[in-house]
Design a protein around this motif. Structure first.
Motif, PDB file in Angstrom:
ATOM      1  N   THR A 128      49.206  36.243  36.982  1.00 12.70           N
ATOM      2  CA  THR A 128      49.567  36.146  38.396  1.00 12.70           C
ATOM      3  C   THR A 128      48.952  37.269  39.220  1.00 12.70           C
ATOM      4  O   THR A 128      48.314  37.028  40.252  1.00 12.70           O
ATOM      5  CB  THR A 128      51.096  36.149  38.556  1.00 12.70           C
ATOM      6  N   ILE A 129      49.137  38.521  38.788  1.00 13.24           N
ATOM      7  CA  ILE A 129      48.575  39.651  39.523  1.00 13.24           C
ATOM      8  C   ILE A 129      47.053  39.586  39.522  1.00 13.24           C
ATOM      9  O   ILE A 129      46.401  39.930  40.511  1.00 13.24           O
ATOM     10  CB  ILE A 129      49.072  40.976  38.930  1.00 13.24           C
ATOM     11  N   ASN A 130      46.468  39.151  38.413  1.00 19.17           N
ATOM     12  CA  ASN A 130      45.012  38.996  38.372  1.00 19.17           C
ATOM     13  C   ASN A 130      44.537  38.011  39.438  1.00 19.17           C
ATOM     14  O   ASN A 130      43.515  38.226  40.093  1.00 19.17           O
ATOM     15  CB  ASN A 130      44.570  38.509  36.993  1.00 19.17           C
ATOM     16  N   ALA A 131      45.268  36.914  39.598  1.00 23.73           N
ATOM     17  CA  ALA A 131      44.889  35.915  40.601  1.00 23.73           C
ATOM     18  C   ALA A 131      45.009  36.484  42.012  1.00 23.73           C
ATOM     19  O   ALA A 131      44.148  36.234  42.867  1.00 23.73           O
ATOM     20  CB  ALA A 131      45.764  34.670  40.450  1.00 23.73           C
ATOM     21  N   ILE A 132      46.072  37.249  42.266  1.00 17.97           N
ATOM     22  CA  ILE A 132      46.236  37.874  43.585  1.00 17.97           C
ATOM     23  C   ILE A 132      45.101  38.862  43.833  1.00 17.97           C
ATOM     24  O   ILE A 132      44.520  38.912  44.922  1.00 17.97           O
ATOM     25  CB  ILE A 132      47.605  38.575  43.681  1.00 17.97           C
ATOM     26  N   PHE A 133      44.804  39.651  42.807  1.00 21.33           N
ATOM     27  CA  PHE A 133      43.737  40.640  42.932  1.00 21.33           C
ATOM     28  C   PHE A 133      42.403  39.961  43.236  1.00 21.33           C
ATOM     29  O   PHE A 133      41.656  40.389  44.124  1.00 21.33           O
ATOM     30  CB  PHE A 133      43.639  41.445  41.628  1.00 21.33           C
ATOM     31  N   ARG A 134      42.085  38.899  42.529  1.00 19.84           N
ATOM     32  CA  ARG A 134      40.817  38.208  42.749  1.00 19.84           C
ATOM     33  C   ARG A 134      40.739  37.636  44.165  1.00 19.84           C
ATOM     34  O   ARG A 134      39.672  37.638  44.785  1.00 19.84           O
ATOM     35  CB  ARG A 134      40.628  37.099  41.717  1.00 19.84           C
ATOM     36  N   ALA A 135      41.867  37.136  44.661  1.00 21.00           N
ATOM     37  CA  ALA A 135      41.870  36.567  46.013  1.00 21.00           C
ATOM     38  C   ALA A 135      41.562  37.636  47.057  1.00 21.00           C
ATOM     39  O   ALA A 135      40.724  37.436  47.946  1.00 21.00           O
ATOM     40  CB  ALA A 135      43.225  35.913  46.293  1.00 21.00           C
ATOM     41  N   VAL A 136      42.229  38.780  46.943  1.00 21.32           N
ATOM     42  CA  VAL A 136      41.991  39.869  47.901  1.00 21.32           C
ATOM     43  C   VAL A 136      40.575  40.420  47.740  1.00 21.32           C
ATOM     44  O   VAL A 136      39.894  40.733  48.721  1.00 21.32           O
ATOM     45  CB  VAL A 136      43.048  40.973  47.715  1.00 21.32           C
ATOM     46  N   HIS A 137      40.131  40.521  46.497  1.00 22.88           N
ATOM     47  CA  HIS A 137      38.789  41.037  46.236  1.00 22.88           C
ATOM     48  C   HIS A 137      37.720  40.125  46.836  1.00 22.88           C
ATOM     49  O   HIS A 137      36.714  40.599  47.378  1.00 22.88           O
ATOM     50  CB  HIS A 137      38.579  41.165  44.724  1.00 22.88           C
ATOM     51  N   ALA A 185      46.896  33.913  47.052  1.00 20.85           N
ATOM     52  CA  ALA A 185      47.606  35.188  46.975  1.00 20.85           C
ATOM     53  C   ALA A 185      49.078  35.025  47.322  1.00 20.85           C
ATOM     54  O   ALA A 185      49.956  35.613  46.673  1.00 20.85           O
ATOM     55  CB  ALA A 185      46.950  36.203  47.911  1.00 20.85           C
ATOM     56  N   GLU A 186      49.368  34.219  48.342  1.00 22.13           N
ATOM     57  CA  GLU A 186      50.769  34.027  48.720  1.00 22.13           C
ATOM     58  C   GLU A 186      51.540  33.288  47.643  1.00 22.13           C
ATOM     59  O   GLU A 186      52.699  33.607  47.366  1.00 22.13           O
ATOM     60  CB  GLU A 186      50.857  33.274  50.048  1.00 22.13           C
ATOM     61  N   ALA A 187      50.897  32.309  47.021  1.00 18.29           N
ATOM     62  CA  ALA A 187      51.553  31.598  45.921  1.00 18.29           C
ATOM     63  C   ALA A 187      51.879  32.567  44.784  1.00 18.29           C
ATOM     64  O   ALA A 187      52.962  32.503  44.184  1.00 18.29           O
ATOM     65  CB  ALA A 187      50.665  30.467  45.424  1.00 18.29           C
ATOM     66  N   GLY A 188      50.950  33.476  44.499  1.00 22.25           N
ATOM     67  CA  GLY A 188      51.204  34.453  43.446  1.00 22.25           C
ATOM     68  C   GLY A 188      52.318  35.411  43.797  1.00 22.25           C
ATOM     69  O   GLY A 188      53.186  35.717  42.962  1.00 22.25           O
ATOM     70  N   LEU A 189      52.339  35.892  45.035  1.00 24.06           N
ATOM     71  CA  LEU A 189      53.397  36.818  45.448  1.00 24.06           C
ATOM     72  C   LEU A 189      54.751  36.121  45.510  1.00 24.06           C
ATOM     73  O   LEU A 189      55.779  36.732  45.208  1.00 24.06           O
ATOM     74  CB  LEU A 189      53.045  37.433  46.805  1.00 24.06           C
ATOM     75  N   ASP A 190      54.754  34.855  45.911  1.00 25.85           N
ATOM     76  CA  ASP A 190      56.011  34.104  45.894  1.00 25.85           C
ATOM     77  C   ASP A 190      56.536  33.973  44.468  1.00 25.85           C
ATOM     78  O   ASP A 190      57.747  34.050  44.232  1.00 25.85           O
ATOM     79  CB  ASP A 190      55.808  32.716  46.508  1.00 25.85           C
ATOM     80  N   ALA A 191      55.628  33.773  43.517  1.00 19.44           N
ATOM     81  CA  ALA A 191      56.040  33.714  42.113  1.00 19.44           C
ATOM     82  C   ALA A 191      56.602  35.053  41.665  1.00 19.44           C
ATOM     83  O   ALA A 191      57.606  35.114  40.932  1.00 19.44           O
ATOM     84  CB  ALA A 191      54.858  33.309  41.232  1.00 19.44           C
ATOM     85  N   CYS A 192      55.989  36.142  42.115  1.00 23.67           N
ATOM     86  CA  CYS A 192      56.512  37.476  41.780  1.00 23.67           C
ATOM     87  C   CYS A 192      57.898  37.686  42.372  1.00 23.67           C
ATOM     88  O   CYS A 192      58.783  38.263  41.729  1.00 23.67           O
ATOM     89  CB  CYS A 192      55.554  38.553  42.289  1.00 23.67           C
TER      90      CYS A 192
END
Length: 712
Positions: free
Chosen positions: A37-46, A21-28
């Motif tokens: 990217t958002i899908n990956a963050i969502f899956r991590a939190v889910h 999730a942090e890697a995805g948010l850093d990319a954002c």
């Protein structure tokens, strides 16, 4: 496997999800995100949310539910992904990490009220905007029942069909490239926070198309229960999507949903169910989803064979192994290396009849050792990934804005080394931001960018991992450091010190140049801890500083703390081990290759380059060792900071793997000694710290201490 083991695996997966999730948010934040990217963050939190619900961590589940809802709105495009929102989600991720830590340690959950309110506000704003858009449309005058019918029609993406109407079949060319999945939430599916709409969106995100909705169980509106599940859906999935991809969506659903897999021929579109259940179609598997256990296989049910494109995309299989078991394996491999060396020594002294078998055994032992060590190798990025949060905390407490530059995060080293790097890196980064990087006004006055830069890099060099932590701040003020050292009694008044010696004064216990004590630094208990931690790892730390341009701390650490290759050399009656990663070549010089320098120093001419000759006898205090390079052997070594040098030894007796034993545990730390090992003859040999040895030789030329190796 008991419940504690399962929970431990859950927390390990939480760490992986947090990093993703942090890697995805850093990319954002950097503007380099893509649609996934958002899908990956969502899956991590889910994933964290599902496990939290399964183990009863209510606070963690509630927070991830709110976070997940906002991510869903972002993914749907209802909330704009701007810089302010990314920063807020990074703060939410920090809070989520605190929740996970609290759940792991059994302590009270963090205060998340403020960030929860911001997350909810963002969701409410998007929903209000959506409601306003809906209100702006002309009123249709439909009843609630008609609105429900329209909603179901939207889910089916088609007008309602007569039950007896024939189902439109896909072209033959497409039928072979698609397959179907049917899902039906059970009664009470929403009781633990499950949201079927999110499942449907995930399926749509994979390219699925809802081709049927089973509405047979839908009651009148007056009898609706928000905690019940009434609908079932059939999705047509593209052939390139595997069963495993779909199963990941339902990782933590538990027994709240049934899933069926098949092809278009084996699962017909659903119709209202008859009074008596119909016989199951052949080749269709429908089963309640087993309670998800972190670390279990991603496969939800045992489906019928997937289409050919899906079968080819099966993920690599892996298992989780407890670290203590891996440590036991490494220890066993180390003992195997020692036993093999002893056997080789004994057979070499007796005869050569078994030379081929011995060579085969040595090759097998080396293969086992290399594979065992590879199990423990991890990228250093797992340590670097924690730095962005630390910088955010420092930015809020100091008011300094610092951007991070990272290179070499894929460099691998032993897991034990990685775990023990966190504390010294934290101290160094805090020191760089608090002491090194100036305030924005001071930087602008010096012609610098108001935003400071912190650089982290890692690379393998000379058999070691070299980590560099550099800032573009003011650098170390040598006069200020020296004055403080004199005031503290660390240095005599009027002492003449080199720049390196002055820089190293900051590692003295209790030393600090901070004008006032803060929550970040100023007590003088950080840098000496850093040096001690690095020494405990068998490494060293050096400082490079340029006034006005910045400071860099360079850590040189061993790649592993277990087994390495070395050259065994003889020095009188003493055997020493030189790590093979430092060795360039060995030679026996001619008198014409040597040139005198001063009264007792010699230089070796190696193809036009002059290298200093370092007699190990003078440092080790071995009176019986040779001091004439023409009678001994010169081993050319490469150092990290001092270039090449020629070590003078009596002879080279062997070259093999050796097991590293730390002296700190069994004796004490000794300068110029990296550790000890057991040779094939059962004797203990010291492992030379090549860099420190060459540095010590230079100090001896200037009247420094001698016989450092003899102390061991």
């Amino acid at each position: 496997m008991n419940s504690d083991d399962i929970q431990n695996i859950f927390f390990i997966e939480c760490e992986e999800s947090l990093e993703a999730a942090e890697a995805g948010l850093d990319a954002c934040k950097a503007g380099t995100q893509d649609g996934e990217t958002i899908n990956a963050i969502f899956r991590a939190v889910h994933s964290i949310k599902g496990g939290a619900g399964a183990f009863g961590y209510a606070a963690l589940q509630a927070f991830t539910h709110t976070f997940e809802t906002l991510l869903s709105e972002v993914r749907e495009g209802s909330v704009a992904l701007d810089a302010e929102l990314v920063n807020m989600m990074l703060l939410a991720l920090d809070c989520l990490r605190d929740h996970v830590d609290a759940a792991r340690s059994g302590t009270d959950a963090p205060d998340d009220a403020a960030i929860m309110a911001r997350l909810e506000q963002a969701v409410e704003t998007s929903q209000a905007n959506g409601d306003a858009g809906a209100a702006a449309k002309p009123a249709s005058g439909k009843t609630q029942a008609e609105d429900l019918d329209a909603l179901l029609d939207d889910l089916l993406a088609a007008e309602p069909q007569d039950e007896d109407a024939p189902v439109e079949e896909a072209p033959a060319g497409e039928a072979a490239a698609t397959w179907q999945v049917h899902l039906r939430p059970h009664a009470g599916a929403m009781a633990n926070g499950s949201e079927p709409m999110l499942w449907l969106r995930e399926l749509r995100g994979l390219g699925g198309e809802c081709i049927a909705c089973d509405t047979d169980s839908v009651p009148p509106l007056g009898e609706f229960d928000v905690a019940e599940g009434y609908l079932g859906w059939t999705f047509a999935m593209p052939g390139e999507v595997t069963h495993e991809h779909v199963a990941e969506i339902f990782d933590f659903v538990g027994e709240d949903c049934s899933i069926a897999w098949g092809s278009e021929e084996t699962i017909p579109p659903l119709r209202p169910r008859p009074a008596e259940p119909a016989a199951a179609e052949p080749q269709v598997t429908e089963a309640a989803v087993e309670p998800a256990k972190p670390g279990d296989s991603k496969e939800v049910a045992k489906p019928a064979p997937a289409p050919a494109p899906a079968a080819q995309a099966a993920p690599t299989q892996s298992i989780r192994v407890d670290l203590s078991k891996l440590d036991t394996l490494i220890d066993g491999v180390g003992e195997l290396v020692i036993a093999q060396a002893m056997l080789a020594q004994r057979l070499a002294n007796e005869n050569l009849a078994h030379i081929e078998e011995l060579a085969m055994l040595e090759g097998l032992v080396r293969d086992i050792q290399e594979h065992a060590m590879a199990f423990r190798a991890q990228p250093i990025g797992s340590v670097f990934s924690r730095v962005p949060r630390l910088l955010r905390e420092l930015s809020s407490s100091t008011g300094k804005h610092v951007k991070l530059q990272v290179t070499g995060e894929t460099t691998e080293l032993d897991k034990t080394v990685i775990e023990r790097l966190s504390e010294p890196l934290t101290h160094l980064i805090r020191n760089a931001v608090d002491h090194g990087i100036e305030d924005a006004e001071e930087r602008q006055a010096a012609g610098k960018d108001p935003e400071g830069t912190l650089s982290l890099s890692a690379e393998q060099k000379a058999g070691r991992i070299v980590i560099r932590i550099a800032d573009d701040g003011r650098g170390i003020a040598a006069d200020k450091v020296l004055a403080k050292a004199v005031a503290n009694g660390l240095v005599e008044e009027g002492a003449q010190l080199s720049q390196d010696e002055i820089n190293n004064l900051i590692f003295a216990p209790g030393f600090s140049t901070a004008a006032q004590v803060s929550s970040i630094s100023g007590r003088g208990v950080g840098m000496d801890v850093v040096r001690q931690n690095v020494k405990d790892l068998g490494g060293r730390i050096t400082i490079e500083s340029t006034p006005g341009a910045g400071t860099a701390f360079v850590l040189a650490l061993p790649l592993t703390l277990a087994i390495s290759d070395g050259m065994i050399v003889q020095l009188g009656d003493q055997s020493l081990v030189i790590p093979l990663t430092h060795v360039v070549e060995s030679l026996r010089p001619q008198p014409g290759d040597l040139k005198g320098m001063g009264t007792d120093r010699q230089m070796l001419n190696v193809r036009g380059r002059f290298l200093p000759v370092v007699p190990l006898a003078a440092i080790a205090g071995r009176d019986m060792a040779t001091t004439d390079p023409c009678e001994g052997v010169l081993v050319i070594v490469e150092t990290e900071s001092y270039g090449q040098a020629a070590l003078l030894v009596d002879a080279i007796t062997d070259q093999r793997q050796f097991v590293i034993k730390t002296l700190d545990t069994h004796y004490r730390a000794v300068d110029s000694v990296a550790g000890a090992t057991i040779l094939g003859n059962g004797r203990v040999a010291l492992i030379v710290d090549v860099d420190q040895l060459v540095k010590t030789a230079s100090a001896m030329d200037q009247g420094g201490p001698a016989n450092l190796l003899a102390a061991a």
